[in-house]
Write a protein that holds these residues in place. Structure first.
Motif, PDB file in Angstrom:
ATOM      1  N   THR A 211       0.812  -1.217   0.000  1.00 46.78           N
ATOM      2  CA  THR A 211       0.000   0.000   0.000  1.00 46.78           C
ATOM      3  C   THR A 211       0.844   1.265   0.000  1.00 46.78           C
ATOM      4  N   GLY A 212       2.104   1.151   0.394  1.00 50.03           N
ATOM      5  CA  GLY A 212       2.954   2.330   0.514  1.00 50.03           C
ATOM      6  C   GLY A 212       2.695   3.118   1.784  1.00 50.03           C
ATOM      7  N   ALA A 213       1.763   2.634   2.607  1.00 52.86           N
ATOM      8  CA  ALA A 213       1.410   3.348   3.834  1.00 52.86           C
ATOM      9  C   ALA A 213       2.582   3.366   4.806  1.00 52.86           C
ATOM     10  N   LEU A 214       2.745   4.482   5.510  1.00 52.01           N
ATOM     11  CA  LEU A 214       3.773   4.635   6.525  1.00 52.01           C
ATOM     12  C   LEU A 214       3.148   4.455   7.902  1.00 52.01           C
ATOM     13  N   SER A 215       3.858   3.776   8.772  1.00 56.33           N
ATOM     14  CA  SER A 215       3.402   3.667  10.155  1.00 56.33           C
ATOM     15  C   SER A 215       4.616   3.737  11.074  1.00 56.33           C
TER      16      SER A 215
END
Length: 168
Positions: A143-147
């Motif tokens: 997703t390319g999401a950063l966490s």
């Protein structure tokens, strides 16, 4: 979304002004396309953060958001993406570094980063952990999401992140 993030807004503007070959509506569309793609991609990321496929305790495929086997949201997203021949782009190490770099620049200054790969993504951290730095950054491969995650050993973080992605 990745291509839109990498697009040079100034080059697009210059091409629209200098080119002069597009009609007014086409110029407006191209001028706004990057923002539209980024907004739609961000909205889709939020939807898929809530509704994502996974397995129930018995190994049956379900939506981890709804808890049901046939999620209308996932089915609808699948149909729309198939209708427009959209295929997900997997984030590579270079893109993970670029996203982490943009997130971890204190005061706009570049910070040397270490990026470690694992099956579901990448763990990014400053090469030198400064006093007060209390987290690592995970870039999701799909997703390319950063966490942000607390400082912990790499293998521990990988296990925790994979449980998080599975909805646990």
């Amino acid at each position: 979304m990745t291509i839109a993030m990498r697009a040079d807004v100034h080059a697009i503007d210059a091409g629209l002004v200098e080119g002069g070959r597009l009609d007014l509506n086409s110029r407006k569309f191209v001028g706004q396309a990057r923002g539209l793609v980024l907004a739609c991609g961000a909205a889709m990321t939020r939807v898929l953060a809530a509704h994502r496929p996974g397995d129930d305790p018995y190994g049956r495929e379900i939506c981890l958001g709804c808890g049901i086997p046939d999620c209308r949201t996932l089915r609808g997203v699948d149909h729309v993406l198939a209708a427009y021949s959209v295929r997900p782009v997997v984030v590579d190490r270079a893109e993970a570094w670029r996203r982490a770099d943009a997130c971890l620049r204190p005061g706009g200054r570049p910070v040397p980063l270490a990026v470690e790969e694992f099956s579901a993504g990448f763990v990014a951290r400053p090469v030198e952990i400064a006093a007060g730095d209390t987290y690592l950054l995970v870039v999701d491969r799909y997703t390319g999401a950063l966490s942000r995650w607390p400082l912990m050993p790499f293998e521990t973080l990988v296990g925790e992140y994979e449980r998080y992605r599975a909805g646990g």
